[in-house]
Write a protein that holds these residues in place. Sequence first.
Motif, PDB file in Angstrom:
ATOM      1  N   THR A 108       0.914  -0.916   0.042  1.00 53.21           N
ATOM      2  CA  THR A 108      -0.216   0.307   0.333  1.00 53.21           C
ATOM      3  C   THR A 108       0.958   1.144  -0.088  1.00 53.21           C
ATOM      4  O   THR A 108       0.630   2.242  -0.871  1.00 53.21           O
ATOM      5  N   GLY A 109       2.422   1.486   0.969  1.00 52.55           N
ATOM      6  CA  GLY A 109       2.498   2.914   0.923  1.00 52.55           C
ATOM      7  C   GLY A 109       3.530   2.319  -0.320  1.00 52.55           C
ATOM      8  O   GLY A 109       3.357   3.508  -0.939  1.00 52.55           O
ATOM      9  N   ILE A 110       3.944   1.478  -1.352  1.00 49.40           N
ATOM     10  CA  ILE A 110       4.910   2.439  -2.971  1.00 49.40           C
ATOM     11  C   ILE A 110       3.912   2.798  -3.546  1.00 49.40           C
ATOM     12  O   ILE A 110       4.183   2.972  -4.002  1.00 49.40           O
ATOM     13  N   MET A 111       2.737   1.513  -3.628  1.00 49.02           N
ATOM     14  CA  MET A 111       1.641   1.991  -4.830  1.00 49.02           C
ATOM     15  C   MET A 111       1.535   3.659  -4.872  1.00 49.02           C
ATOM     16  O   MET A 111       1.221   4.096  -5.455  1.00 49.02           O
ATOM     17  N   THR A 112       0.607   3.909  -3.273  1.00 49.66           N
ATOM     18  CA  THR A 112       0.128   5.467  -3.130  1.00 49.66           C
ATOM     19  C   THR A 112       1.143   6.290  -3.599  1.00 49.66           C
ATOM     20  O   THR A 112       1.302   7.229  -4.086  1.00 49.66           O
ATOM     21  N   ASP A 113       2.485   5.781  -2.839  1.00 44.19           N
ATOM     22  CA  ASP A 113       4.044   7.071  -3.099  1.00 44.19           C
ATOM     23  C   ASP A 113       4.179   6.839  -4.404  1.00 44.19           C
ATOM     24  O   ASP A 113       5.513   8.118  -5.196  1.00 44.19           O
ATOM     25  N   SER A 114       4.153   5.589  -5.233  1.00 47.78           N
ATOM     26  CA  SER A 114       4.991   6.092  -6.230  1.00 47.78           C
ATOM     27  C   SER A 114       4.039   6.429  -7.659  1.00 47.78           C
ATOM     28  O   SER A 114       3.897   6.339  -8.869  1.00 47.78           O
ATOM     29  N   GLY A 115       2.463   6.658  -7.052  1.00 42.94           N
ATOM     30  CA  GLY A 115       1.080   7.015  -8.365  1.00 42.94           C
ATOM     31  C   GLY A 115       0.679   5.792  -8.815  1.00 42.94           C
ATOM     32  O   GLY A 115       0.684   5.267  -9.259  1.00 42.94           O
ATOM     33  N   SER A 116       1.027   4.692  -7.918  1.00 45.18           N
ATOM     34  CA  SER A 116       0.125   3.323  -8.659  1.00 45.18           C
ATOM     35  C   SER A 116       0.948   3.109  -9.988  1.00 45.18           C
ATOM     36  O   SER A 116       0.832   2.533 -10.852  1.00 45.18           O
ATOM     37  N   VAL A 174      -4.467  17.602  -6.973  1.00 45.82           N
ATOM     38  CA  VAL A 174      -3.922  18.046  -7.582  1.00 45.82           C
ATOM     39  C   VAL A 174      -3.099  17.460  -8.570  1.00 45.82           C
ATOM     40  O   VAL A 174      -2.978  18.501  -9.371  1.00 45.82           O
ATOM     41  N   ASN A 175      -3.850  16.317  -8.806  1.00 49.16           N
ATOM     42  CA  ASN A 175      -2.556  15.182  -9.784  1.00 49.16           C
ATOM     43  C   ASN A 175      -3.284  15.319 -11.065  1.00 49.16           C
ATOM     44  O   ASN A 175      -3.178  15.083 -12.183  1.00 49.16           O
ATOM     45  N   SER A 191      -2.291  16.764 -15.084  1.00 49.33           N
ATOM     46  CA  SER A 191      -2.577  15.719 -16.388  1.00 49.33           C
ATOM     47  C   SER A 191      -2.720  15.771 -17.494  1.00 49.33           C
ATOM     48  O   SER A 191      -2.955  15.328 -18.726  1.00 49.33           O
ATOM     49  N   ILE A 192      -3.486  17.571 -17.404  1.00 55.19           N
ATOM     50  CA  ILE A 192      -3.036  18.386 -18.947  1.00 55.19           C
ATOM     51  C   ILE A 192      -1.824  18.577 -19.757  1.00 55.19           C
ATOM     52  O   ILE A 192      -1.159  18.492 -18.990  1.00 55.19           O
ATOM     53  N   ALA A 193      -2.340  18.181 -21.143  1.00 57.02           N
ATOM     54  CA  ALA A 193      -0.711  17.750 -22.212  1.00 57.02           C
ATOM     55  C   ALA A 193       0.169  18.711 -21.666  1.00 57.02           C
ATOM     56  O   ALA A 193       1.507  18.588 -21.391  1.00 57.02           O
ATOM     57  N   SER A 194       0.127  20.218 -21.406  1.00 64.01           N
ATOM     58  CA  SER A 194       0.465  20.974 -21.385  1.00 64.01           C
ATOM     59  C   SER A 194       1.434  21.628 -20.256  1.00 64.01           C
ATOM     60  O   SER A 194       2.382  22.167 -20.335  1.00 64.01           O
ATOM     61  N   ILE A 195       1.134  21.226 -19.109  1.00 63.58           N
ATOM     62  CA  ILE A 195       0.889  21.695 -17.863  1.00 63.58           C
ATOM     63  C   ILE A 195       2.364  20.619 -17.239  1.00 63.58           C
ATOM     64  O   ILE A 195       2.810  19.766 -17.346  1.00 63.58           O
ATOM     65  N   SER A 214      -0.561  22.585  -2.469  1.00 63.27           N
ATOM     66  CA  SER A 214       0.172  21.037  -2.248  1.00 63.27           C
ATOM     67  C   SER A 214       1.224  21.068  -3.861  1.00 63.27           C
ATOM     68  O   SER A 214       0.108  21.360  -5.155  1.00 63.27           O
ATOM     69  N   LEU A 215       2.084  21.127  -4.345  1.00 65.04           N
ATOM     70  CA  LEU A 215       2.443  21.410  -5.301  1.00 65.04           C
ATOM     71  C   LEU A 215       2.760  20.087  -5.916  1.00 65.04           C
ATOM     72  O   LEU A 215       3.924  19.412  -6.126  1.00 65.04           O
ATOM     73  N   ARG A 216       2.862  19.500  -7.468  1.00 63.19           N
ATOM     74  CA  ARG A 216       3.166  18.830  -8.473  1.00 63.19           C
ATOM     75  C   ARG A 216       4.028  19.006 -10.566  1.00 63.19           C
ATOM     76  O   ARG A 216       3.449  19.838 -10.226  1.00 63.19           O
TER      77      ARG A 216
END
Length: 336
Positions: free
Chosen positions: A166-174, A257-258, A262-266, A282-284
Amino acid sequence: MLDIASLKNLLNQPKKIVITTHHKPDGDAMGSSLGLYNYLIQQGHHTTVITPSDYPDFLTWMPGNEEVVIYTDNKERSAQLIAEADIVFCLDFNNLSRINEMGELVRAADAKKIMIDHHLEPEDFDDYRHWDINACAAAQLVHSFITDILDNKKLINKDVATCLYTGIMTDSGSFRLPNTTSSVHRVIADLIDAGAVNYRIHELVYNSASENRLRFLGHCLSSCLEILPEFNTALIVVNKQDLQKYDVNTGDTEGIVNYALSIASIRLAAFIVERDDKVKLSLRSKGDFPANEICKLYFSGGGHRNAAGGQSSASLQEVVNQLKQILPEYKKLLIQ
């Protein structure tokens, strides 16, 4: 500092152990903490996980969760457990300010402090450090702590494996972020072999939203999203009234925030939310854009290059304006 031999000797007999993690724990914080908990109880250690605050409902199904003590609900008991502990494990944070009031309790405790973390610039409060900024999750480091440092892979049972997965899955963005290396996939394979049911874990974490949370997400995307095309940046700005209208609970803002990113140019996305006491950010980012630098320099925060957070005591609009004023300094990185 403890060496490995001294560490193993310390853990050779049952001890009073506290495991703690950062404020508003996420999937990695709880996954790594409960993974380590389920490992330690097999050896007879008297172990308690204490969180500085509450955490999302979609994480409360993990093995051992029923034994977690929430500090804000049990301050006296938490303080006693910390004071009496022989060992305090500090997981997924490297500065005692990240556990709020508990920080000074941990600092003052006679216990040996063991840090397991992957964030930049650790504070020097620990007696033993298992630290790697290249690890995709603290849960990955707990796995290597058990298997490589303590040489106890045989004790990674289904409960341990489920939590660490669970920890690895969530922090790696699945498993889609750049730090999801081949080594990470090999760890995941080991965890599945040990009993982690991957599809069930995904279901429990990602397909358990409330109706209010889904409506809130729709509101964020339809009414709160602002695109700044000249900087390849997207902002989602949420005020307190929005939180009240949709009855937003802990964890309901996680991952929103994700959608902006996910917008192509962002290349940079920000989720800015007005809380009762502060404005939180929260910044990504994509590629080599340093989201953590912005949080560290301007918003009393930090984190990873592509995932960071900060806060401000200024008003919501002042924070939005400040971020917009900062962007020209990074224009070359944002439009390259």
